[in-house]
Write a protein that holds these residues in place. Structure first.
Motif, short mmCIF file in Angstrom:
data_model
loop_
_atom_site.label_atom_id
_atom_site.label_comp_id
_atom_site.label_asym_id
_atom_site.label_seq_id
_atom_site.Cartn_x
_atom_site.Cartn_y
_atom_site.Cartn_z
N ASP A 35 0.80 -1.22 0.00
CA ASP A 35 0.00 0.00 0.00
C ASP A 35 0.84 1.27 0.00
O ASP A 35 0.29 2.38 -0.10
CB ASP A 35 -0.92 0.01 1.23
CG ASP A 35 -1.93 -1.12 1.20
OD1 ASP A 35 -2.38 -1.48 0.09
OD2 ASP A 35 -2.25 -1.66 2.28
N ALA A 36 2.14 1.15 0.14
CA ALA A 36 2.99 2.34 0.19
C ALA A 36 3.02 3.03 -1.18
O ALA A 36 3.03 2.37 -2.22
CB ALA A 36 4.40 1.96 0.60
N ARG A 37 3.05 4.34 -1.14
CA ARG A 37 3.25 5.12 -2.36
C ARG A 37 4.75 5.25 -2.59
O ARG A 37 5.49 5.70 -1.71
CB ARG A 37 2.61 6.49 -2.24
CG ARG A 37 1.12 6.48 -2.01
CD ARG A 37 0.58 7.91 -1.99
NE ARG A 37 0.69 8.56 -3.29
CZ ARG A 37 0.47 9.86 -3.51
NH1 ARG A 37 0.16 10.66 -2.49
NH2 ARG A 37 0.57 10.37 -4.72
N VAL A 38 5.20 4.84 -3.76
CA VAL A 38 6.63 4.81 -4.05
C VAL A 38 6.92 5.74 -5.23
O VAL A 38 6.21 5.73 -6.24
CB VAL A 38 7.11 3.38 -4.38
CG1 VAL A 38 8.61 3.37 -4.72
CG2 VAL A 38 6.82 2.45 -3.21
N PHE A 39 7.98 6.53 -5.08
CA PHE A 39 8.42 7.46 -6.12
C PHE A 39 9.91 7.21 -6.38
O PHE A 39 10.68 7.02 -5.44
CB PHE A 39 8.21 8.91 -5.68
CG PHE A 39 6.80 9.24 -5.29
CD1 PHE A 39 5.91 9.76 -6.23
CD2 PHE A 39 6.36 9.03 -3.99
CE1 PHE A 39 4.61 10.06 -5.87
CE2 PHE A 39 5.05 9.32 -3.62
CZ PHE A 39 4.17 9.84 -4.57
N VAL A 40 10.31 7.24 -7.64
CA VAL A 40 11.71 7.05 -8.01
C VAL A 40 12.20 8.29 -8.73
O VAL A 40 11.65 8.69 -9.76
CB VAL A 40 11.88 5.82 -8.94
CG1 VAL A 40 13.32 5.73 -9.45
CG2 VAL A 40 11.50 4.54 -8.20
N VAL A 41 13.21 8.92 -8.15
CA VAL A 41 13.88 10.07 -8.78
C VAL A 41 15.35 9.70 -8.93
O VAL A 41 16.02 9.35 -7.95
CB VAL A 41 13.73 11.35 -7.93
CG1 VAL A 41 14.55 12.48 -8.55
CG2 VAL A 41 12.27 11.74 -7.81
N ASP A 42 15.86 9.78 -10.15
CA ASP A 42 17.22 9.28 -10.41
C ASP A 42 17.71 9.90 -11.71
O ASP A 42 16.92 10.30 -12.56
CB ASP A 42 17.19 7.75 -10.53
CG ASP A 42 18.54 7.10 -10.24
OD1 ASP A 42 19.51 7.43 -10.94
OD2 ASP A 42 18.61 6.26 -9.33
N GLU A 43 19.04 9.94 -11.85
CA GLU A 43 19.60 10.36 -13.13
C GLU A 43 19.44 9.27 -14.18
O GLU A 43 19.58 9.52 -15.38
CB GLU A 43 21.09 10.71 -12.96
CG GLU A 43 21.92 9.60 -12.38
CD GLU A 43 23.28 10.05 -11.91
OE1 GLU A 43 24.19 9.21 -11.86
OE2 GLU A 43 23.45 11.25 -11.60
N ASP A 44 19.13 8.06 -13.74
CA ASP A 44 18.88 6.91 -14.63
C ASP A 44 17.73 6.10 -14.04
O ASP A 44 17.93 5.02 -13.50
CB ASP A 44 20.16 6.08 -14.74
CG ASP A 44 19.98 4.83 -15.60
OD1 ASP A 44 19.02 4.80 -16.40
OD2 ASP A 44 20.80 3.89 -15.46
N PRO A 45 16.51 6.60 -14.11
CA PRO A 45 15.41 6.00 -13.34
C PRO A 45 14.97 4.62 -13.82
O PRO A 45 14.31 3.89 -13.07
CB PRO A 45 14.28 7.02 -13.50
CG PRO A 45 14.58 7.74 -14.77
CD PRO A 45 16.07 7.80 -14.85
N LEU A 46 15.28 4.25 -15.06
CA LEU A 46 14.88 2.94 -15.56
C LEU A 46 16.03 1.95 -15.61
O LEU A 46 15.85 0.82 -16.02
CB LEU A 46 14.27 3.08 -16.96
CG LEU A 46 12.96 3.86 -17.05
CD1 LEU A 46 12.45 3.88 -18.48
CD2 LEU A 46 11.91 3.28 -16.12
N LYS A 47 17.23 2.36 -15.17
CA LYS A 47 18.40 1.49 -15.16
C LYS A 47 18.58 0.85 -16.54
O LYS A 47 18.44 -0.37 -16.72
CB LYS A 47 18.30 0.41 -14.07
CG LYS A 47 17.91 0.96 -12.72
CD LYS A 47 18.86 2.02 -12.21
CE LYS A 47 18.34 2.70 -10.97
NZ LYS A 47 19.14 3.85 -10.56
#
Length: 586
Positions: free
Chosen positions: A321-333
């Motif tokens: 149920d957690a809301r997850v956010f990804v911020v990255d210089e390469d977010p999709l690897k």
């Protein structure tokens, strides 16, 4: 008498003026490269001649310094260490495809750790009958001629190219360095056949000024709003990061963001100081933990802010149920075929820029009383976690535990000491018990190829000669690092460091992996893993023989602190030291 196609090489005239090799080296210097870490071969006569001519003519300052490295892997590690400390890519020069293959492990680290480095290798000459100056004249040049030399590295590099003419060699070098410096940073590769590198070149070429790194990218306004709102309104928010600390200026901004909203920080597989370990919002470190992490499982909002492995899904992932956010210089690897984090937002941005945007917007949205309650809860978690770890920092009689060893190192060094960590199965121990707080005071390779630290220490010391450099390594890692080469270089180029070896008499990592899959298997029942050294090697003796290093093996807790202080005094006086510390066996 042969035909016109078989002209004698001796009839060809050596270049007397400005060559491609000279232009290449000048371009490196113009691009900020101070050192060319080199393992030389038959493809480099033009390079060596350019250096010799520069010395005769008194213009050595126009070229990078040539650093001789008896092994290519150490050359690459040294270049990485320099770049990780300074932020400026350096150059590595190796011999055709054989030398290229010898840098393979450190190339992996450069790619996975996102460290800029320019690699150059010659190529077998493309003429064999003396048609051009530099044509083939050694048997090895036929054997080393392969179909796709650049293909050896293409799975890891951001850019590769061949120097085909001296007319645009500076443009190629500047473009390669532009790729190496641009986020995400990484390795680049150039090759140059001997005929081209020996040829005359025009003196007027491209200007490095017009090849800056790509400007940092920011989060879109709607993404800032969405993530900042979630963090401000969360009951149990957590930020997971692994390498935000590559940008040292971003660390205090992350602290401000977390203090403003009462957010706990979890460092997952950290290779940098991403958040001060002693800060009350620090929630500890996560490596190959084979257990649940309640701080992740109870979180309602998780921001992954620069991490390749924020958690291991089968063991310690957030709740569904957690809301997850990804911020990255390469977010999709993009270079990882299998990778996914179930998140509602994936955003590409420079981490320092993104955290500043989020800090400013969260400050406008947050309820100060709710944030104060979150800070109080987070501080209590921090106290609980680190108090439990501190209780482990005692020897077991005269037996030196890894926890006690790292605690002693922590007490012996200051905040400006640069620590390189490659302790592998003791990675978590180093993180929890060294507790580094100053950004830039801890570095790891960023990848998974062992043997980085002792070579990187040479480059790190060259980049920051005023700092004390200490490497924490396993005994297997130490041997992978080619110590005979690394300590010879350290002595020759005045780059001393202290290497502390966790000597557990073997390779613990393969054993741990086997036990993780077969905890009750035959290997476990018989303790038959094929990883014990049986007879301990003289680890300090290698460094003493090769590079005149001070060395000692410590076996009891009573002698550890005094030996550690003596070793540090030796290093500060200008001599490398190796302290092998015998910790419990595997």
């Amino acid at each position: 008498m042969g035909s016109d196609a078989t002209i004698s090489q001796t009839s060809q005239t050596a270049p007397t003026g400005y060559t491609t090799s000279r232009a290449f080296l000048e371009a490196l210097a113009e691009g900020g490269v101070r050192y060319v870490f080199s393992n030389l071969g038959s493809d480099h006569p033009g390079i060596l001649e350019a250096y010799a001519q520069a010395r005769v003519e008194g213009r050595e300052h126009t070229l990078p310094e040539l650093v001789i490295c008896p092994h290519e892997s150490v050359a690459m590690a040294a270049a990485l260490g320099y770049a990780q400390v300074s932020g400026v890519p350096q150059a590595v020069l190796v011999h055709v495809e054989c030398g290229t293959q010898n840098i393979g492990g450190m190339l992996h680290n450069a790619a996975k750790g996102r460290v800029g480095v320019l690699m150059y290798a010659g190529a077998s000459p493309y003429t064999q009958n003396g048609e051009l100056f530099g044509s083939r004249n050694e048997f090895i040049q036929w054997i080393q001629d392969v179909h796709d030399q650049r293909g050896i590295v293409r799975g890891y590099t951001k850019y590769d190219n061949e120097i085909r003419t001296g007319a645009n060699v500076k443009e190629l070098v500047h473009r390669a360095l532009q790729f190496a410096r641009s986020t995400p940073a990484g390795p680049v590769y150039l090759v140059g056949p001997r005929e081209v590198m020996e040829a005359e070149a025009p003196t007027q070429q491209a200007d490095a000024t017009y090849f800056p790194p790509v400007a940092p990218a920011a989060l879109a306004p709607d993404v800032v709003e969405r993530v900042a709102s979630a963090l401000a309104e969360a009951e149990r928010p957590v930020i997971v990061t692994s390498y935000l600390g590559r940008d040292r200026d971003a660390v205090p901004v992350l602290v401000e963001l977390c203090e403003t909203a009462g957010i706990g920080v979890l460092e997952s597989v950290p290779m940098h100081v991403n958040f001060p370990a002693d800060h009350p919002l620090h929630w500890g470190f996560q490596w190959n933990d084979q257990r649940h992490n309640p701080l992740l499982e109870e979180a309602d909002v998780v921001l992954v802010l620069g991490s390749d492995v924020p958690w291991i899904p089968t063991k310690n992932r957030p709740n569904a149920d957690a809301r997850v956010f990804v911020v990255d210089e390469d977010p999709l690897k993009e270079q990882m075929p299998l990778w996914h984090v179930p998140a509602e937002v994936f955003a590409r941005a420079d981490l320092g820029t993104a955290v500043r945007q989020l800090r400013d917007r969260v400050a406008e949205l947050v309820d100060t009383e709710a944030a104060a309650r979150r800070r109080e809860r987070a501080a209590a978690e921090h106290e609980r976690l680190f108090r439990a770890k501190a209780e482990l920092e005692v020897p077991e009689g005269e037996t030196i535990t890894p926890e006690y060893l790292v605690a002693c190192v922590r007490e012996a060094i200051d905040e400006d000491t640069l620590v390189l960590t490659e302790a592998i199965t003791n990675f978590p121990t180093v993180s929890w018990h060294l507790r580094r707080n100053k950004p830039g005071s801890l570095l790891g390779s960023g990848g998974g190829s062992l043997g980085w630290a002792i070579g990187a220490a040479v480059g790190a010391k060259l980049a920051a000669p005023e700092r004390t450099v200490v490497s924490l390594v396993g005994d297997g890692t130490y041997l992978f690092g080619v110590p005979s080469s690394a300590f010879w270089m350290a002595q020759r180029y005045g780059a001393p460091s202290l290497t502390i070896v966790f000597d557990n008499n073997g390779w613990n990592a393969p054993k741990a992996s086997a036990l993780g899959v077969h905890p009750q298997g035959t290997a476990a029942q018989r303790d038959d893993f094929g990883v014990h050294f049986q007879t301990r090697p003289d680890l300090p003796g290698i460094a003493t023989a090769a590079g005149g290093a001070w060395g000692r093996t410590v076996k009891t807790a009573g002698e550890l602190k005094e030996s550690l202080e003596e070793a540090l005094d030796v290093v500060r006086s200008g001599r490398s030291a190796v302290l092998a510390v015998q910790v419990p066996g595997m």
